[in-house]
Scaffold this motif. Structure first.
Motif, mmCIF file in Angstrom:
data_model
loop_
_atom_site.group_PDB
_atom_site.id
_atom_site.type_symbol
_atom_site.label_atom_id
_atom_site.label_comp_id
_atom_site.label_asym_id
_atom_site.label_seq_id
_atom_site.Cartn_x
_atom_site.Cartn_y
_atom_site.Cartn_z
ATOM 1 N N UNK A 128 33.381 44.260 38.567
ATOM 2 C CA UNK A 128 33.747 45.681 38.578
ATOM 3 C C UNK A 128 35.246 45.939 38.706
ATOM 4 N N UNK A 129 35.986 45.212 39.556
ATOM 5 C CA UNK A 129 37.429 45.481 39.658
ATOM 6 C C UNK A 129 38.182 45.278 38.339
ATOM 7 N N UNK A 130 37.836 44.228 37.604
ATOM 8 C CA UNK A 130 38.525 44.011 36.332
ATOM 9 C C UNK A 130 38.030 44.985 35.264
ATOM 10 N N UNK A 131 36.769 45.362 35.333
ATOM 11 C CA UNK A 131 36.268 46.392 34.409
ATOM 12 C C UNK A 131 37.017 47.702 34.640
ATOM 13 N N UNK A 132 37.263 48.015 35.895
ATOM 14 C CA UNK A 132 37.999 49.241 36.232
ATOM 15 C C UNK A 132 39.409 49.206 35.659
ATOM 16 N N UNK A 133 40.080 48.046 35.771
ATOM 17 C CA UNK A 133 41.444 47.934 35.258
ATOM 18 C C UNK A 133 41.466 48.086 33.745
ATOM 19 N N UNK A 134 40.489 47.511 33.089
ATOM 20 C CA UNK A 134 40.417 47.607 31.628
ATOM 21 C C UNK A 134 40.276 49.069 31.196
ATOM 22 N N UNK A 135 39.444 49.809 31.894
ATOM 23 C CA UNK A 135 39.265 51.233 31.587
ATOM 24 C C UNK A 135 40.562 52.001 31.857
ATOM 25 N N UNK A 136 41.174 51.735 33.004
ATOM 26 C CA UNK A 136 42.376 52.468 33.404
ATOM 27 C C UNK A 136 43.529 52.260 32.431
ATOM 28 N N UNK A 137 43.595 51.101 31.812
ATOM 29 C CA UNK A 137 44.699 50.773 30.908
ATOM 30 C C UNK A 137 44.381 51.046 29.435
ATOM 31 N N UNK A 138 43.252 51.689 29.178
ATOM 32 C CA UNK A 138 42.907 52.040 27.797
ATOM 33 C C UNK A 138 42.415 50.868 26.966
#
Length: 245
Positions: A128-138
């Motif tokens: 989940x933490x890396x999925x969140x970063x991927x979403x946040x960075x487009x």
């Protein structure tokens, strides 16, 4: 040399601490030395995973003409194996490696674009933490575009006074990429990365669905990221289109 210094410290530490095994050693002996990071690295057998990850990305993104494509692909393969670990995948954010990794999705070499998508897919799988970063960075939108066959324009980082030149270069890059389209193999890896990103993480699935609709694709409303059958239906459709390209 730094390596010799570390080994010398390690030898000194070993000699001083061997006094523990000598019953005749005076209790008032001088304080024993401590180990530096270099000496500890010598004991542990080399650089940390974080250092290896940073070195891999620096190697892959280097503009040194003496660094071959084959060498960069080897570094990427090493990075992909490192981020199989959840702890290492989470280090991508702490080390500031997400931005260069996402920029590599637009590299002119298709093999490096493929490896970037592969590495991203591995890093965000069940995390989940890396999925969140991927979403946040487009990153989800980038992967959707690639999965549909679009080539991403090469992103140029502009410094002060370079905005106009960089904007013109990006427009030219976007036009060239649009004419070429994405390769079948890269599209398939983008679908893999997208599949890893959206499973069990609703914000990523919602971002993917929104981008797909924006590009004229019919996507079922209200897909639950925890519903693997529904997610499979979405991903398998993209996978089949990539295979038929």
């Amino acid at each position: 040399m730094a390596g010799e210094k570390g080994l010398n410290e390690l030898l000194k530490w070993s000699i001083e601490n061997s006094a523990e095994a000598d019953p005749s050693a005076p209790e008032s002996a001088a304080p024993r030395s401590t180990l530096s990071p270099e000496a500890l690295a010598a004991i542990m057998g080399g650089p940390s995973d974080a250092e290896l990850m940073q070195a891999a990305v620096e190697h892959i993104t280097s503009s040194d003409p003496e660094i071959t494509l084959e060498s960069k692909l080897t570094a990427f393969d090493n990075l992909e194996q490192l981020v199989e670990s959840l702890d290492n995948a989470n280090l991508l954010s702490k080390l500031g490696l997400w931005t260069p990794l996402l920029e590599l999705l637009a590299h002119e070499e298709d093999q490096l674009r493929l490896m970037a998508a592969w590495c991203i897919g591995t890093a965000v799988q069940n995390n989940a933490p890396t999925q969140e970063r991927l979403v946040a960075l487009g990153g989800v939108e980038k992967l959707v575009r690639m999965a549909l066959g679009d080539r991403l324009p090469v992103e140029k980082r502009a410094g002060a006074g370079e905005e106009t030149t960089a904007a013109a270069a990006e427009e030219e890059s976007a036009a060239a990429a649009a004419d070429q389209g994405e390769t079948k193999d890269v599209r398939r890896k983008a679908v893999y990365a997208l599949s890893s990103a959206v499973r069990n993480y609703q914000p990523a699935l919602d971002a993917a669905a929104k981008e797909l609709r924006k590009r004229g694709e019919e996507v079922q409303e209200g897909i639950d990221a925890a519903d693997m059958d529904a997610v499979d239906g979405l991903i398998n459709g993209l996978k089949q289109r990539a295979l038929n390209a």
